[in-house]
Design a protein around this motif. Structure first.
Motif, short mmCIF file in Angstrom:
data_model
loop_
_atom_site.label_atom_id
_atom_site.label_comp_id
_atom_site.label_asym_id
_atom_site.label_seq_id
_atom_site.Cartn_x
_atom_site.Cartn_y
_atom_site.Cartn_z
N THR A 22 80.10 -2.79 72.41
CA THR A 22 81.42 -2.18 72.55
C THR A 22 81.32 -0.67 72.70
O THR A 22 81.94 -0.08 73.60
N ALA A 23 80.51 -0.04 71.84
CA ALA A 23 80.38 1.42 71.86
C ALA A 23 79.79 1.90 73.17
O ALA A 23 80.30 2.84 73.80
N MET A 24 78.71 1.25 73.63
CA MET A 24 78.06 1.66 74.87
C MET A 24 78.94 1.37 76.08
O MET A 24 78.96 2.13 77.05
N GLY A 25 79.68 0.26 76.04
CA GLY A 25 80.57 -0.06 77.15
C GLY A 25 81.72 0.92 77.28
O GLY A 25 82.07 1.36 78.38
N ILE A 26 82.31 1.29 76.14
CA ILE A 26 83.39 2.28 76.16
C ILE A 26 82.87 3.61 76.67
O ILE A 26 83.51 4.28 77.50
N LEU A 27 81.68 4.01 76.22
CA LEU A 27 81.07 5.26 76.67
C LEU A 27 80.81 5.23 78.18
O LEU A 27 81.16 6.19 78.90
N GLY A 28 80.22 4.15 78.68
CA GLY A 28 79.88 4.06 80.10
C GLY A 28 81.11 4.13 81.00
O GLY A 28 81.13 4.87 81.99
N ASN A 29 82.14 3.35 80.66
CA ASN A 29 83.35 3.36 81.49
C ASN A 29 84.08 4.70 81.41
O ASN A 29 84.64 5.16 82.40
N ALA A 30 84.08 5.32 80.22
CA ALA A 30 84.71 6.64 80.09
C ALA A 30 83.97 7.67 80.93
O ALA A 30 84.60 8.54 81.57
N VAL A 31 82.64 7.59 80.98
CA VAL A 31 81.85 8.52 81.78
C VAL A 31 82.17 8.36 83.27
O VAL A 31 82.30 9.34 84.00
N VAL A 32 82.29 7.11 83.73
CA VAL A 32 82.63 6.86 85.14
C VAL A 32 83.99 7.47 85.48
O VAL A 32 84.15 8.16 86.50
N LEU A 33 84.97 7.27 84.62
CA LEU A 33 86.31 7.83 84.87
C LEU A 33 86.29 9.36 84.87
O LEU A 33 86.91 10.00 85.73
N LEU A 34 85.56 9.94 83.93
CA LEU A 34 85.48 11.41 83.87
C LEU A 34 84.74 11.97 85.08
O LEU A 34 85.11 13.03 85.61
N ALA A 35 83.69 11.27 85.52
CA ALA A 35 82.94 11.73 86.69
C ALA A 35 83.81 11.72 87.94
O ALA A 35 83.80 12.67 88.74
N TYR A 36 84.57 10.65 88.12
CA TYR A 36 85.47 10.59 89.28
C TYR A 36 86.60 11.61 89.17
O TYR A 36 87.06 12.15 90.19
N ALA A 37 87.06 11.87 87.95
CA ALA A 37 88.07 12.91 87.77
C ALA A 37 87.52 14.27 88.18
O ALA A 37 88.23 15.08 88.80
N ASN A 38 86.25 14.51 87.88
CA ASN A 38 85.61 15.75 88.27
C ASN A 38 85.45 15.83 89.79
O ASN A 38 85.66 16.90 90.40
N VAL A 39 85.10 14.70 90.42
CA VAL A 39 85.00 14.66 91.89
C VAL A 39 86.34 14.97 92.52
O VAL A 39 86.44 15.77 93.47
N LEU A 40 87.39 14.37 92.00
CA LEU A 40 88.73 14.60 92.53
C LEU A 40 89.16 16.05 92.34
O LEU A 40 89.79 16.65 93.22
N TYR A 41 88.79 16.64 91.21
CA TYR A 41 89.17 18.03 90.92
C TYR A 41 88.42 19.01 91.82
O TYR A 41 89.01 19.98 92.32
N THR A 42 87.13 18.77 92.02
CA THR A 42 86.31 19.73 92.78
C THR A 42 86.44 19.53 94.30
O THR A 42 86.40 20.49 95.06
N GLU A 43 86.57 18.27 94.75
CA GLU A 43 86.60 17.99 96.18
C GLU A 43 87.99 17.70 96.71
O GLU A 43 88.21 17.71 97.92
N GLY A 44 88.92 17.38 95.82
CA GLY A 44 90.30 17.16 96.23
C GLY A 44 90.59 15.79 96.80
O GLY A 44 91.75 15.48 97.11
N LYS A 45 89.59 14.93 96.92
CA LYS A 45 89.82 13.58 97.45
C LYS A 45 88.69 12.66 97.02
O LYS A 45 87.60 13.11 96.62
N LEU A 46 88.96 11.36 97.11
CA LEU A 46 87.97 10.34 96.81
C LEU A 46 87.74 9.49 98.06
O LEU A 46 88.62 9.38 98.91
N LEU A 47 86.56 8.91 98.17
CA LEU A 47 86.30 7.97 99.25
C LEU A 47 87.14 6.71 99.06
O LEU A 47 87.68 6.47 97.98
N ASN A 48 87.24 5.91 100.09
CA ASN A 48 88.12 4.74 100.06
C ASN A 48 87.82 3.80 98.90
O ASN A 48 88.72 3.25 98.27
N VAL A 49 86.53 3.60 98.60
CA VAL A 49 86.15 2.64 97.57
C VAL A 49 86.24 3.24 96.16
O VAL A 49 86.30 2.50 95.18
#
Length: 315
Positions: A22-49
């Motif tokens: 549970t702990a590792m799964g919550i951490l992993g999914n939170a990291v993915v969301l934060l990483a994409y949030a950073n991509v959206l913030y720095t690049e202004g858009k996300l790829l289709n997928v």
């Protein structure tokens, strides 16, 4: 037929095994969301997928926090953890999250199959795909929230005494359908949805594999202009295989629990573990296979190391 799954009191040891997952799964999914949030913030858009992968991470985060956290809290000896209202919210949220996870994985495979499909026939649909992502999410949320209304109606907290017939005993909560017909109808709806969605994702993934095999030696078509699409397609296929594997194990255990009048708590805990493995493992596969996500994580790690080194030098 007796549908009651009667579980003995859960032991601390099985629940302990779910705590690291549970702990590792919550951490992993939170990291993915934060990483994409950073991509959206720095690049202004996300790829289709990317929005689909973000939504998948969010659905998996729902599964782990809503269902697995109450399960693992039994490690600390907490009894009567949830009230009737709490059980309704927990089971409803978990079931909707689980349904979204399977449906989004299917949508991901179909989306990628259309994206890499050759020929002009699907060109118009390919052009419309980005605009269809949000409506698809809205439709999946609405559909699954309607399907699982019975979880709000029939979920209750455990009570002293025998467990009634046609009741799913999940340890910390009960789901009492009250009669055979309601039990069967809900089971047919949910099982029909699950197996049809799994069949669709297998067909679309098989089509992706066929296209990758057909074009694997076409350097011009794959390695140059479509290298990013190929990597994304391989990621999608692996996620589908991962989901189908744990889906199969989960359903084998589930069928066993339905056919037995008394089920060991170890078996129930094993099902919780297997049903949550996809939510636990998928973010780490996304991190390892997605260059943008991996780059954001490495960038943060390097910044932290540099800050730590500067702090030591200043001392």
């Amino acid at each position: 037929m007796q549908y009651t799954s009667m579980l003995a009191s859960s032991s601390d040891q099985p629940a302990c095994r779910n705590l690291p997952q549970t702990a590792m799964g919550i951490l992993g999914n939170a990291v993915v969301l934060l990483a994409y949030a950073n991509v959206l913030y720095t690049e202004g858009k996300l790829l289709n997928v990317d929005p689909i992968l973000c939504h998948l991470a969010f659905a998996n985060l729902m599964i782990l926090t809503i269902r697995c956290v109450p399960q693992t809290m039994t490690v600390f000896g907490l009894s009567d953890l949830l009230s009737d209202a709490g059980c309704k919210l927990v089971l409803y949220g978990y079931r909707v999250g689980r349904a979204l996870s399977i449906c989004i994985t299917c949508a991901l495979s179909v989306f990628q199959a259309v994206t890499i499909a050759p020929g002009p026939r699907l060109s118009r649909l390919k052009f419309c795909l980005p605009s269809l992502v949000l409506p698809t999410f809205a439709a999946l949320w609405f559909l699954n929230m309607v399907i699982y209304v019975p979880a709000l109606l029939y979920s209750t907290a455990p009570r002293n005494g025998t467990v009634p017939a046609f009741t799913l005993n999940l340890g910390f909560c009960l789901m009492d359908f009250r009669d055979n017909m309601l039990y069967i109808i809900q089971g047919v709806i949910v099982s029909g949805r699950d197996f049809s969605v799994v069949a669709l994702m297998l067909v679309s993934s098989g089509y992706i594999l066929l296209l990758l095999h057909r074009h694997s030696r076409q350097v011009r078509g794959i390695h140059r202009s479509r290298s990013a699409e190929t990597r994304a397609a391989k990621t999608v296929v692996t996620l589908v295989v991962l989901y189908v594997f744990f889906f199969g194990i989960d359903n084998v255990i589930w069928i066993y629990m339905l056919t037995e009048s008394k089920v060991s708590p170890v078996v129930a805990d094993m099902r919780v573990f297997c049903s949550s493995c996809y939510a636990f493992l998928s973010p780490y596969f996304i991190i390892s296979s997605n260059k943008k996500v991996k780059a954001r994580i490495l960038c943060v790690a390097e910044r932290d190391q540099a800050a730590s080194a500067d702090a030591q030098e200043s001392k």
